[in-house]
Design a protein around this motif. Sequence first.
Motif, PDB file in Angstrom:
ATOM      1  N   SER A  29       0.810  -1.231   0.000  1.00  0.00           N
ATOM      2  CA  SER A  29       0.000   0.000   0.000  1.00  0.00           C
ATOM      3  C   SER A  29       0.839   1.275   0.000  1.00  0.00           C
ATOM      4  O   SER A  29       0.370   2.325   0.400  1.00  0.00           O
ATOM      5  CB  SER A  29      -0.999   0.018   1.162  1.00  0.00           C
ATOM      6  N   ASP A  30       2.092   1.155  -0.446  1.00  0.00           N
ATOM      7  CA  ASP A  30       2.943   2.330  -0.601  1.00  0.00           C
ATOM      8  C   ASP A  30       2.805   2.839  -2.030  1.00  0.00           C
ATOM      9  O   ASP A  30       2.715   2.035  -2.983  1.00  0.00           O
ATOM     10  CB  ASP A  30       4.411   1.982  -0.336  1.00  0.00           C
ATOM     11  N   ALA A  31       2.799   4.146  -2.209  1.00  0.00           N
ATOM     12  CA  ALA A  31       2.697   4.733  -3.537  1.00  0.00           C
ATOM     13  C   ALA A  31       3.881   4.303  -4.397  1.00  0.00           C
ATOM     14  O   ALA A  31       5.016   4.233  -3.922  1.00  0.00           O
ATOM     15  CB  ALA A  31       2.641   6.255  -3.445  1.00  0.00           C
ATOM     16  N   ILE A  32       3.602   4.001  -5.660  1.00  0.00           N
ATOM     17  CA  ILE A  32       4.645   3.664  -6.616  1.00  0.00           C
ATOM     18  C   ILE A  32       5.148   4.959  -7.235  1.00  0.00           C
ATOM     19  O   ILE A  32       4.355   5.751  -7.762  1.00  0.00           O
ATOM     20  CB  ILE A  32       4.102   2.734  -7.725  1.00  0.00           C
ATOM     21  N   ASN A  33       6.441   5.206  -7.176  1.00  0.00           N
ATOM     22  CA  ASN A  33       7.022   6.370  -7.830  1.00  0.00           C
ATOM     23  C   ASN A  33       6.960   6.110  -9.332  1.00  0.00           C
ATOM     24  O   ASN A  33       7.625   5.214  -9.848  1.00  0.00           O
ATOM     25  CB  ASN A  33       8.465   6.586  -7.370  1.00  0.00           C
ATOM     26  N   LEU A  34       6.162   6.891 -10.048  1.00  0.00           N
ATOM     27  CA  LEU A  34       5.919   6.664 -11.468  1.00  0.00           C
ATOM     28  C   LEU A  34       6.918   7.355 -12.385  1.00  0.00           C
ATOM     29  O   LEU A  34       6.712   7.392 -13.596  1.00  0.00           O
ATOM     30  CB  LEU A  34       4.495   7.100 -11.825  1.00  0.00           C
ATOM     31  N   THR A  35       8.005   7.853 -11.842  1.00  0.00           N
ATOM     32  CA  THR A  35       9.033   8.467 -12.683  1.00  0.00           C
ATOM     33  C   THR A  35       9.548   7.411 -13.659  1.00  0.00           C
ATOM     34  O   THR A  35       9.982   6.332 -13.243  1.00  0.00           O
ATOM     35  CB  THR A  35      10.187   9.018 -11.821  1.00  0.00           C
ATOM     36  N   GLY A  36       9.455   7.692 -14.950  1.00  0.00           N
ATOM     37  CA  GLY A  36       9.885   6.759 -15.979  1.00  0.00           C
ATOM     38  C   GLY A  36       8.831   5.752 -16.398  1.00  0.00           C
ATOM     39  O   GLY A  36       9.031   4.998 -17.345  1.00  0.00           O
ATOM     40  N   TYR A  37       7.707   5.715 -15.714  1.00  0.00           N
ATOM     41  CA  TYR A  37       6.605   4.812 -16.057  1.00  0.00           C
ATOM     42  C   TYR A  37       5.661   5.489 -17.051  1.00  0.00           C
ATOM     43  O   TYR A  37       5.599   6.715 -17.126  1.00  0.00           O
ATOM     44  CB  TYR A  37       5.775   4.455 -14.814  1.00  0.00           C
ATOM     45  N   THR A  38       4.908   4.670 -17.776  1.00  0.00           N
ATOM     46  CA  THR A  38       3.876   5.165 -18.681  1.00  0.00           C
ATOM     47  C   THR A  38       2.551   4.507 -18.303  1.00  0.00           C
ATOM     48  O   THR A  38       2.508   3.301 -18.040  1.00  0.00           O
ATOM     49  CB  THR A  38       4.206   4.818 -20.144  1.00  0.00           C
ATOM     50  N   VAL A  39       1.492   5.295 -18.288  1.00  0.00           N
ATOM     51  CA  VAL A  39       0.144   4.794 -18.025  1.00  0.00           C
ATOM     52  C   VAL A  39      -0.672   4.938 -19.299  1.00  0.00           C
ATOM     53  O   VAL A  39      -0.644   5.988 -19.951  1.00  0.00           O
ATOM     54  CB  VAL A  39      -0.525   5.579 -16.869  1.00  0.00           C
ATOM     55  N   ASP A  40      -1.390   3.889 -19.662  1.00  0.00           N
ATOM     56  CA  ASP A  40      -2.301   3.900 -20.801  1.00  0.00           C
ATOM     57  C   ASP A  40      -3.634   3.337 -20.326  1.00  0.00           C
ATOM     58  O   ASP A  40      -3.671   2.458 -19.461  1.00  0.00           O
ATOM     59  CB  ASP A  40      -1.785   3.026 -21.945  1.00  0.00           C
ATOM     60  N   ALA A  41      -4.718   3.835 -20.915  1.00  0.00           N
ATOM     61  CA  ALA A  41      -6.046   3.324 -20.551  1.00  0.00           C
ATOM     62  C   ALA A  41      -6.955   3.381 -21.772  1.00  0.00           C
ATOM     63  O   ALA A  41      -6.927   4.365 -22.527  1.00  0.00           O
ATOM     64  CB  ALA A  41      -6.630   4.139 -19.406  1.00  0.00           C
ATOM     65  N   GLU A  42      -7.741   2.337 -21.966  1.00  0.00           N
ATOM     66  CA  GLU A  42      -8.635   2.235 -23.113  1.00  0.00           C
ATOM     67  C   GLU A  42     -10.026   1.796 -22.678  1.00  0.00           C
ATOM     68  O   GLU A  42     -10.190   1.127 -21.656  1.00  0.00           O
ATOM     69  CB  GLU A  42      -8.127   1.196 -24.116  1.00  0.00           C
ATOM     70  N   VAL A  43     -11.005   2.138 -23.516  1.00  0.00           N
ATOM     71  CA  VAL A  43     -12.382   1.653 -23.386  1.00  0.00           C
ATOM     72  C   VAL A  43     -12.681   0.856 -24.649  1.00  0.00           C
ATOM     73  O   VAL A  43     -12.362   1.305 -25.761  1.00  0.00           O
ATOM     74  CB  VAL A  43     -13.385   2.818 -23.259  1.00  0.00           C
ATOM     75  N   TYR A  44     -13.282  -0.311 -24.488  1.00  0.00           N
ATOM     76  CA  TYR A  44     -13.511  -1.176 -25.638  1.00  0.00           C
ATOM     77  C   TYR A  44     -14.718  -2.075 -25.378  1.00  0.00           C
ATOM     78  O   TYR A  44     -15.150  -2.260 -24.240  1.00  0.00           O
ATOM     79  CB  TYR A  44     -12.263  -2.032 -25.927  1.00  0.00           C
ATOM     80  N   SER A  45     -15.256  -2.639 -26.456  1.00  0.00           N
ATOM     81  CA  SER A  45     -16.297  -3.654 -26.327  1.00  0.00           C
ATOM     82  C   SER A  45     -15.625  -5.015 -26.455  1.00  0.00           C
ATOM     83  O   SER A  45     -14.470  -5.122 -26.878  1.00  0.00           O
ATOM     84  CB  SER A  45     -17.372  -3.472 -27.410  1.00  0.00           C
ATOM     85  N   ILE A  46     -16.359  -6.041 -26.057  1.00  0.00           N
ATOM     86  CA  ILE A  46     -15.824  -7.396 -26.171  1.00  0.00           C
ATOM     87  C   ILE A  46     -16.798  -8.257 -26.976  1.00  0.00           C
ATOM     88  O   ILE A  46     -17.992  -7.976 -27.056  1.00  0.00           O
ATOM     89  CB  ILE A  46     -15.547  -8.040 -24.793  1.00  0.00           C
ATOM     90  N   THR A  47     -16.249  -9.305 -27.561  1.00  0.00           N
ATOM     91  CA  THR A  47     -17.064 -10.250 -28.309  1.00  0.00           C
ATOM     92  C   THR A  47     -17.776 -11.184 -27.335  1.00  0.00           C
ATOM     93  O   THR A  47     -17.472 -11.194 -26.139  1.00  0.00           O
ATOM     94  CB  THR A  47     -16.181 -11.084 -29.262  1.00  0.00           C
ATOM     95  N   SER A  48     -18.682 -11.989 -27.862  1.00  0.00           N
ATOM     96  CA  SER A  48     -19.432 -12.916 -27.005  1.00  0.00           C
ATOM     97  C   SER A  48     -18.523 -13.946 -26.342  1.00  0.00           C
ATOM     98  O   SER A  48     -18.860 -14.488 -25.298  1.00  0.00           O
ATOM     99  CB  SER A  48     -20.522 -13.616 -27.812  1.00  0.00           C
TER     100      SER A  48
END
Length: 117
Positions: A29-48
């Motif tokens: 539960s310690d914060a991750i130092n995000l220096t040098g990290y990349t965050v990506d996020a997407e919204v998508y549909s899924i197939t059956s």
Amino acid sequence: MAIIAAVKDFDVARRNDFPLTLTFKDGNSDAINLTGYTVDAEVYSITSDGFRDTKYADWSITYTNRSGGIVDITLTDTQTAAFNKHELKYDVQLTQPDGQKFQYLRGTLYINEGYSE
């Protein structure tokens, strides 16, 4: 560092902005130092059969406090206006400085129509 993705579902009103503030934390539960990290996020549909189908949006990412692990991700009203399904999936991926990628957060967005345009 191995990461087990958290699961969180949200209700989203079409034609409205949808911002989230995320604090990335490790197993202690310690914060991750995000220096040098990349965050990506997407919204998508899924197939059956559960596979990704159509990508609906990329969240905009703002690194609010890299050393404190805080990132703001946002969907705009224009993006949510295009959400024409009742349920969509999303995920947030964290790429470490060494290139390793981990899904950090995932879930379902329940789209409600709202009454304003």
